[in-house]
Design a protein around this motif. Structure first.
Motif, mmCIF file in Angstrom:
data_model
loop_
_atom_site.group_PDB
_atom_site.id
_atom_site.type_symbol
_atom_site.label_atom_id
_atom_site.label_comp_id
_atom_site.label_asym_id
_atom_site.label_seq_id
_atom_site.Cartn_x
_atom_site.Cartn_y
_atom_site.Cartn_z
ATOM 1 N N THR A 107 41.581 -79.248 17.515
ATOM 2 C CA THR A 107 42.798 -78.294 18.350
ATOM 3 C C THR A 107 43.780 -79.483 19.077
ATOM 4 N N PRO A 108 43.530 -80.539 19.710
ATOM 5 C CA PRO A 108 44.586 -81.542 20.222
ATOM 6 C C PRO A 108 45.163 -82.122 19.310
ATOM 7 N N ALA A 109 44.488 -82.416 17.875
ATOM 8 C CA ALA A 109 45.343 -83.084 16.921
ATOM 9 C C ALA A 109 46.112 -82.226 16.328
ATOM 10 N N LEU A 110 46.038 -80.841 16.340
ATOM 11 C CA LEU A 110 46.989 -79.822 15.706
ATOM 12 C C LEU A 110 48.252 -80.195 16.616
ATOM 13 N N ILE A 111 48.212 -80.608 17.838
ATOM 14 C CA ILE A 111 49.443 -80.620 18.671
ATOM 15 C C ILE A 111 50.434 -81.754 18.080
ATOM 16 N N VAL A 112 49.523 -82.770 17.370
ATOM 17 C CA VAL A 112 50.255 -83.784 16.868
ATOM 18 C C VAL A 112 51.650 -83.663 16.111
ATOM 19 N N GLY A 113 51.579 -82.401 15.563
ATOM 20 C CA GLY A 113 52.976 -82.000 14.626
ATOM 21 C C GLY A 113 54.013 -81.867 15.325
ATOM 22 N N ALA A 114 53.755 -81.677 16.642
ATOM 23 C CA ALA A 114 54.973 -81.435 17.624
ATOM 24 C C ALA A 114 55.797 -82.728 17.986
ATOM 25 N N TYR A 115 55.043 -83.772 17.987
ATOM 26 C CA TYR A 115 55.789 -84.895 18.751
ATOM 27 C C TYR A 115 55.709 -86.057 17.879
ATOM 28 N N VAL A 116 55.533 -85.858 16.586
ATOM 29 C CA VAL A 116 55.518 -87.288 15.766
ATOM 30 C C VAL A 116 57.060 -87.956 15.769
ATOM 31 N N ILE A 134 40.840 -80.153 30.237
ATOM 32 C CA ILE A 134 41.363 -79.569 31.294
ATOM 33 C C ILE A 134 41.699 -78.006 31.003
ATOM 34 N N CYS A 135 42.387 -78.186 29.511
ATOM 35 C CA CYS A 135 42.748 -76.707 29.068
ATOM 36 C C CYS A 135 41.569 -76.229 27.944
ATOM 37 N N TYR A 136 41.510 -77.094 26.926
ATOM 38 C CA TYR A 136 40.604 -76.528 25.725
ATOM 39 C C TYR A 136 39.171 -76.131 26.368
ATOM 40 N N ALA A 137 38.574 -76.930 27.007
ATOM 41 C CA ALA A 137 37.140 -76.558 27.247
ATOM 42 C C ALA A 137 36.987 -75.486 28.075
ATOM 43 N N PRO A 138 37.719 -75.406 29.086
ATOM 44 C CA PRO A 138 37.445 -74.064 29.953
ATOM 45 C C PRO A 138 37.979 -72.921 28.955
ATOM 46 N N VAL A 139 38.939 -72.907 28.258
ATOM 47 C CA VAL A 139 39.226 -71.609 27.537
ATOM 48 C C VAL A 139 38.049 -71.481 26.608
ATOM 49 N N ALA A 140 37.524 -72.397 25.933
ATOM 50 C CA ALA A 140 36.208 -72.167 25.027
ATOM 51 C C ALA A 140 35.178 -71.535 25.873
ATOM 52 N N HIS A 141 34.918 -71.955 26.937
ATOM 53 C CA HIS A 141 34.014 -71.320 27.868
ATOM 54 C C HIS A 141 34.172 -69.950 28.336
ATOM 55 N N HIS A 171 44.273 -71.880 18.298
ATOM 56 C CA HIS A 171 45.681 -71.943 17.755
ATOM 57 C C HIS A 171 46.644 -71.421 18.624
ATOM 58 N N GLN A 172 46.461 -70.473 19.680
ATOM 59 C CA GLN A 172 47.348 -70.349 20.929
ATOM 60 C C GLN A 172 47.577 -71.549 21.539
ATOM 61 N N THR A 173 46.365 -72.016 22.178
ATOM 62 C CA THR A 173 46.288 -73.111 23.017
ATOM 63 C C THR A 173 47.093 -74.549 22.355
ATOM 64 N N ALA A 174 47.030 -74.630 21.220
ATOM 65 C CA ALA A 174 47.522 -75.851 20.774
ATOM 66 C C ALA A 174 48.999 -75.522 20.394
#
Length: 393
Positions: A107-116, A134-141, A171-174
């Motif tokens: 999930t955080p690796a997907l974000i890489v594509g935005a800032y390369v 802070i963002c992903y893990a709570p949403v997963a919960h 996908h939405q979070t990333a």
């Protein structure tokens, strides 16, 4: 414990890790300029390592611990109380931990594509760490761990959000985080150039396609007909989106590109992800066919209308694709409209707010963007002292 279920999830765990290493790394690496390809590899590899440790330390407990509606607490930090004999359903809990860890990696690796091609390496590491916790893990919960959006007694929506494998959670979070970070980072300097290695892009996309069978099929957490159907509809959606992306590109520009076709593959995979536990092959065919055109159009909207340099179209492909799949579950009658749209709204706001705050905090600690000189020379040499090829472009 079921031996069959356990064996399948072991395989699925390996497949989902394969999506990031080397699939996503090759897909993104081929899309950038030759002088930045190693920096993309380094970012993906580093995120995979760092998220693994953080998932063990706290991420898993936050997402799947026995906390409250908002987070799982720290009772399972460092797998406290989890042994080889502890079960999660019909599989060992340590395997469930490992399977979910691969989601926390990609999930955080997907974000890489935005800032390369223009971001500081240290910023990537600290931002990804805080964002996952802070963002992903709570949403997963909230959605998968019995929390705020899961349909439990404390849920905001009685029906609960139907997100089988991560249309919202992944996908939405990333996608939203990618759009926010790209906007705050600013565009690349100089003109946009074509991908330096389309063949590498295709190889990476093919690996992602294969790995996605574990991503979606494994989310059934069982070796049964549900897993088989999830795998099948995943493939159908990917194939349909590949063709419609290429066909739409041919109609608009006169030629269908390899990079375009395999980007369509990813759009179809992202779109079917939340629906793969509910829809059949014909519904998957429709989802993929629409995604191939819709996500392609959104790429232009982000770059030309919003003027945001989301370099490798993370929001348009992953964010829009995932949100589209969530919505289609309600369209086809497999989920409650209020729950699906409410889940999108709640997580969208949460992701937007937390991402902005994390970026602002991390910026105070280390530079967000590299210098103009480093950007011009390429991040491979300036950040890592290495070069992918003898001749840079």
């Amino acid at each position: 414990m079921s031996g069959a279920d356990t064996a399948w999830i072991i395989v699925a765990t390996a497949l989902v890790l394969f999506m990031t290493l080397p699939g996503l790394a090759l897909f993104y690496g081929g899309l950038v300029r030759a002088r930045n390809v190693l920096s993309v590899f380094m970012q993906c590899f580093s995120i995979a390592c760092l998220m693994s440790i953080l998932w063990l330390a706290a991420g898993y407990s936050i997402a799947f611990g026995d906390g409250n509606a908002y987070w799982g607490g720290l009772g399972k930090a460092f797998l406290n109380g989890v042994t080889a004999d502890t079960l999660a359903g019909t599989i060992p809990e340590v395997l469930f931990f490992a399977f979910q860890m691969t989601f926390a990696i990609i999930t955080p690796a997907l974000i890489v594509g935005a800032y390369v091609e223009r971001i500081g390496y240290g910023f990537v590491l600290l931002f990804s760490s805080l964002w996952m916790l802070i963002c992903y893990a709570p949403v997963a919960h909230w959605i998968w761990g019995g929390g705020l959006l899961a349909g439990a007694e404390w849920s905001l929506f009685s029906a609960g959000v139907n997100d089988f494998a991560g249309g919202i959670v992944v996908h939405q979070t990333a996608g939203i985080a990618a759009l926010v970070l790209a906007a705050m980072l600013g565009p690349r300097k100089g003109k946009t150039v074509p991908p330096h290695n389309p063949g590498m892009v295709m190889i990476g996309a093919a690996m992602l396609w294969v790995g996605w069978f574990g991503f979606n099929g494994g989310s059934q957490l069982a070796a049964d007909g549900g897993a088989a159907m999830a795998l099948t509809v995943t493939h159908i959606s990917a194939a349909a989106a590949s063709l419609t992306w290429a066909g739409w590109e041919k109609l608009r520009y006169g030629k269908a590109s390899l990079v375009g076709m395999v980007t369509g593959t990813i759009a179809g995979l992202a779109s079917i992800t939340p629906a793969s536990g509910s829809v059949g092959p014909v519904e998957a065919l429709f989802i993929g066919a629409v995604a191939g055109v819709m996500c392609q159009e959104l790429c232009g909207v982000v770059k030309n209308v919003l003027k945001i340099d989301d370099t490798l179209d993370v929001f348009a492909v992953h964010g829009v694709g995932g949100m589209f799949g969530i919505t289609m579950l309600a369209v086809f009658g497999h989920a409650d409209w209020v729950a699906q749209l409410g889940g999108l709204a709640v997580v969208g706001i949460w992701t937007l707010v937390t991402t902005v705050i994390i970026i602002l905090v991390v910026k105070m600690i280390m530079p967000l963007r590299v210098s103009d000189e480093d950007e011009t020379n390429g991040l491979d040499l300036s950040a890592h002292g290495e070069r992918a090829y003898d001749i840079t472009s």
